[in-house]
Design an enzyme around this catalytic site. Structure first.
Site, short mmCIF file in Angstrom:
data_model
loop_
_atom_site.label_atom_id
_atom_site.label_comp_id
_atom_site.label_asym_id
_atom_site.label_seq_id
_atom_site.Cartn_x
_atom_site.Cartn_y
_atom_site.Cartn_z
N ASN A 1 0.83 -1.21 0.00
CA ASN A 1 0.00 0.00 0.00
C ASN A 1 0.86 1.26 0.00
O ASN A 1 1.90 1.32 0.66
CB ASN A 1 -0.94 0.00 1.22
CG ASN A 1 -1.85 -1.22 1.22
OD1 ASN A 1 -2.04 -1.85 0.19
ND2 ASN A 1 -2.37 -1.57 2.39
N ASP B 1 -0.48 4.21 0.78
CA ASP B 1 -1.36 5.20 1.43
C ASP B 1 -0.81 5.80 2.72
O ASP B 1 -1.49 6.60 3.36
CB ASP B 1 -2.75 4.57 1.69
CG ASP B 1 -2.66 3.27 2.51
OD1 ASP B 1 -3.48 2.36 2.25
OD2 ASP B 1 -1.78 3.16 3.39
N HIS C 1 5.83 -0.78 -2.70
CA HIS C 1 5.35 -0.01 -3.86
C HIS C 1 5.44 1.49 -3.62
O HIS C 1 4.86 2.28 -4.35
CB HIS C 1 3.89 -0.40 -4.22
CG HIS C 1 3.80 -1.81 -4.71
ND1 HIS C 1 2.64 -2.53 -4.73
CD2 HIS C 1 4.76 -2.65 -5.19
CE1 HIS C 1 2.87 -3.74 -5.22
NE2 HIS C 1 4.15 -3.84 -5.49
N CYS D 1 21.55 15.33 -6.05
CA CYS D 1 22.39 14.94 -7.20
C CYS D 1 21.92 15.56 -8.52
O CYS D 1 22.52 15.37 -9.57
CB CYS D 1 22.41 13.41 -7.37
SG CYS D 1 20.91 12.76 -8.11
N THR E 1 -4.61 -8.88 0.58
CA THR E 1 -4.04 -8.83 -0.76
C THR E 1 -4.59 -9.96 -1.62
O THR E 1 -4.82 -11.07 -1.15
CB THR E 1 -2.49 -8.89 -0.73
OG1 THR E 1 -1.99 -8.76 -2.06
CG2 THR E 1 -1.98 -10.18 -0.11
N1 APR Z 1 -10.01 -6.79 4.88
C1 APR Z 1 -9.10 -7.63 4.31
N2 APR Z 1 -9.06 -7.90 2.99
C2 APR Z 1 -9.99 -7.30 2.22
C3 APR Z 1 -10.97 -6.42 2.73
C4 APR Z 1 -10.96 -6.18 4.13
N3 APR Z 1 -11.86 -5.36 4.71
N4 APR Z 1 -11.74 -6.00 1.69
C5 APR Z 1 -11.23 -6.57 0.57
N5 APR Z 1 -10.19 -7.37 0.89
C6 APR Z 1 -9.35 -8.18 0.00
C7 APR Z 1 -9.97 -8.55 -1.32
O1 APR Z 1 -10.68 -9.77 -1.20
C8 APR Z 1 -8.73 -8.74 -2.21
O2 APR Z 1 -8.24 -10.07 -2.16
O3 APR Z 1 -8.22 -7.39 -0.32
C9 APR Z 1 -7.69 -7.81 -1.58
C10 APR Z 1 -7.41 -6.57 -2.40
O4 APR Z 1 -6.76 -6.99 -3.59
P1 APR Z 1 -6.21 -5.89 -4.61
O5 APR Z 1 -7.24 -4.83 -4.81
O6 APR Z 1 -5.70 -6.62 -5.80
O7 APR Z 1 -5.03 -5.17 -3.83
P2 APR Z 1 -3.52 -5.67 -3.71
O8 APR Z 1 -3.45 -7.14 -3.57
O9 APR Z 1 -2.89 -4.85 -2.65
O10 APR Z 1 -2.90 -5.23 -5.13
C11 APR Z 1 -1.51 -5.40 -5.28
O11 APR Z 1 -1.68 -4.22 -7.38
O12 APR Z 1 -2.44 -2.49 -8.71
C12 APR Z 1 -1.38 -2.94 -7.94
O13 APR Z 1 0.18 -1.51 -6.93
C13 APR Z 1 -1.11 -2.01 -6.79
O14 APR Z 1 -0.20 -2.56 -4.61
C14 APR Z 1 -1.20 -2.89 -5.55
C15 APR Z 1 -1.00 -4.28 -6.13
#
Ligand code: APR
Length: 273
Positions: free
Chosen positions: A123, A125, A140, A174, A212
């Site tokens: 994240n 954020d 990231h 730099c 994730t």
């Molecule tokens: N608590 C826990 N998990 C949750 C919740 C919650 N309240 N709500 C949703 N999720 C889960 C979803 O089921 C999903 O599996 O969080 C996951 C979010 O997945 P992504 O949106 O793909 O996010 P992420 O895995 O962080 O993406 C990886 O992709 O686009 C790039 O750079 C971006 O860092 C990001 C990377």
């Protein structure tokens, strides 16, 4: 003490599984956590994929964002200062308003108890830093920072003067071109943070994965490496992912409630840290 999310009821079976996860963490030699966008959903930031995901709604962005930045850094800066894509405007507004949620705070408590040795987050954020996590690797990047593309020096965005008439900004160390610290699509992960992640994953005998979809590498490969080396994997996600079949414990639910309850079990069980 992080309070659990009020609107999620833990079943007895799930609570027993959370207690089992607490015991596993208490016995582990070195614990690394990996978080994704799902952990910030309870802070009002949409995920990227799945229900309510930015990419689900707007489509995945092009994979050559970094190459386009290098081709015309000034133009890339102009479009970042005034984003045209609806998803970029939506994300900018929610990032500015977001605050850490019980999931972020529970991870800080795990670190302060000596249970969690390092937190790798995908994240950007800044919420783990705001919550107080110290042993943190932002693979990231972090939207509140700028980074020099030549020497990797990082600067807080708010204290860096950006002159819209004199773009791109350059590095005071730099003279290199400066960009947002957020790793763009197509951009290599900065070597310093990547080396740290690989080192932590290599030493871990337990990984706690929360929020994730495990679809973006190299981060998605970290849990697989820990399991391949004989370590254990605890996954927290309302949905199953490709990691679920190799997870020793899969806790289905929101990260905030699950992580807060995990801390309570560590307290109650007197699980050694
Ligand atoms: N608590 C826990 N998990 C949750 C919740 C919650 N309240 N709500 C949703 N999720 C889960 C979803 O089921 C999903 O599996 O969080 C996951 C979010 O997945 P992504 O949106 O793909 O996010 P992420 O895995 O962080 O993406 C990886 O992709 O686009 C790039 O750079 C971006 O860092 C990001 C990377």
């Amino acid at each position: 003490m992080a309070e659990s999310s009020p609107h999620f009821d833990l079943s007895c079976e799930l609570d027993a599984e959370i207690r089992r996860a607490a015991e596993l963490l208490g016995r582990a030699r070195r614990v690394v956590a990996l978080t994704g966008a799902g952990l910030s959903v309870e802070s009002g930031i949409p995920p990227f994929r799945g229900k309510g995901g930015l990419w689900t709604k707007y489509g995945e962005p092009p994979l050559d964002g970094y190459q386009r930045f290098l081709a015309d850094p000034a133009e890339a800066w102009r479009s970042q200062l005034e984003p045209k894509e609806p998803w970029a405007r939506a994300l900018r507004d929610t990032l500015a308003a977001a605050k850490p949620n019980p999931g972020h705070l529970a991870l800080v408590e795990l670190e302060e108890r000596g249970v969690l040795d390092c937190l790798i987050t995908q994240n950007i954020d800044d919420l783990h830093r705001q919550a107080g996590s110290r042993a943190l690797a932002e693979i990231h990047g972090n939207y509140s920072l700028l980074r020099c593309t030549a020497c990797n020096a990082r600067f807080p965005r708010e204290s860096f003067h950006i002159d819209p008439e004199d773009l791109p900004p350059t590095c005071p160390e730099c003279g290199g071109v400066v960009k947002g610290d957020t790793v763009s699509f197509g951009e290599p992960i900065p070597a310093d943070v990547l080396e740290r992640c690989f080192s932590e994953v290599e030493q871990a005998d337990c990984m706690l994965v929360a929020g994730t979809s495990a679809t973006v590498y190299p981060a998605a490969g970290f849990p697989v490496e820990v399991v391949r080396a004989g370590g254990c994997l605890i996954e927290m996600n309302p949905e199953p992912t490709d990691l679920t079949p190799i997870a020793g414990i899969h806790l289905r639910g929101p990260g905030g409630a699950l992580l807060s309850r995990l801390v309570q079990h560590l307290d109650a069980g007197g699980v050694a840290s």
